[in-house]
Structure formats: structure tokens, C-alpha cells
Design a protein around this motif. Structure first.
Motif: not given
Length: 169
Positions: A143-169
Motif C-alpha cells: 500500500l505504501e509503494k502504490l501511494g495509498y494514504t493512511y486514513c485512520g482505523e476501522v473495526y471488523f469483528r471487534g478488531s481495529a484495522r488500518k484503513a487506506f484510500e487511494k484517489i485514482l487519476n
């Protein structure tokens, strides 16, 4: 990375997809990651993804080598983020990415994400959202190599996950 075909999974693909996910589960365990060590994803998850037409595969020389679940504009866990997404419009969610042991570490997961970006744009979607475990180092590096931006945390089944987004051109 020649002779690659990207297509929607069919029900007769369930066995190789499940084998790839099991290999990925084992790799996470060997890496010391807690991701996917709780019985998820499982064979029923794969079956549901295929039935909902949400599973896609990457094929090389007639053999499935990678898989991902792709969902347009829907991930309830993404509605509540501790942080902020980059965009509020249409998006493609990427879940359950797996690469076969035969090609692991050879850049195919990164290649799959590049193909997914093209797939999103072909469908007039210019945002990809994805999450991963805090200790899934290989995915974090991709995700870092491809330019995804860390946006915060989301929760699945009670566990935190790092959430990323990439805006495509």
C-alpha cells in the motif's frame, strides 16, 4: 508477469481460491501476524463472494495465482472511521487478497493492485478503499509503494484495522 488474465471468479474456481487463501493464512501466521488467524476467511466466505459476483482472480498460464474480493460502494465498517476518508464519492473496496505460494514475494500482489486500479477506472470509480491488520507488513508495504494514504482505523469483528484510500487519476 506475462500471460496474465484478470476475471470474475466462477463457482468451479472455489477450490483453487480457497487453497490460495489458506496459503495466505499460513503466511500471515508464519510472519507473526494475527490477521486471519480466527477462522476467517473460510470456505463459506469464498462461496458467498463468488455467488455475489464479488470475487476476482488473476490467472497466469491457465492457473489461478491470486484472488481478491471487490465490492462497489459498500462496506458498513467503513461508515465509521476513526479518522477521515479522502473522498465521499463512489469507491471500490478490496478485501481478502491472496496470492499463491508459487508466486508469493515476486510482485504479484502489487501487480494485482495495479490491475484493480485499472478495473476501478474502467468502471468509472476513482477511489479504492482497503484495510489491513496493523501487523500485516507485506500488505502495508504494498500500500505504501502504490501511494495509498493512511486514513485512520476501522473495526471488523471487534478488531481495529488500518484503513487506506487511494484517489485514482
Amino acid at each position: 508477469m506475462e500471460n496474465l488474465v484478470f476475471r470474475k471468479a466462477e463457482i468451479n474456481d472455489i477450490t483453487p481460491i480457497w487453497e490460495i487463501l489458506q496459503q495466505s493464512i499460513n503466511r500471515r501466521k508464519k510472519d507473526g501476524s494475527t490477521q486471519w488467524q480466527d477462522g476467517y476467511p473460510n470456505l463459506e466466505t469464498v462461496k458467498n463472494d463468488i455467488e455475489k459476483a464479488q470475487n476476482y482472480v488473476l490467472i497466469q498460464d491457465d492457473k489461478i495465482i491470486a484472488t481478491a474480493a471487490l465490492i462497489f460502494n459498500y462496506e458498513p465498517a467503513y461508515d465509521e472511521i476513526e479518522g477521515k476518508w479522502l473522498s465521499d464519492g463512489d469507491f471500490l473496496v478490496v478485501h481478502r487478497v491472496g496470492v499463491s505460494d508459487e508466486v508469493a514475494g515476486k510482485g504479484f500482489a502489487k501487480k494485482l493492485f495495479m490491475i484493480l486500479e485499472d478495473f476501478a477506472k474502467e468502471n468509472d470509480i476513482f477511489s479504492i478503499k482497503v484495510d489491513t491488520n496493523f501487523d500485516n507488513v507485506p500488505m502495508l508495504k504494498i500500500l505504501e509503494k502504490l501511494g495509498y494514504t493512511y486514513c485512520g482505523e476501522v473495526y471488523f469483528r471487534g478488531s481495529a484495522r488500518k484503513a487506506f484510500e487511494k484517489i485514482l487519476n
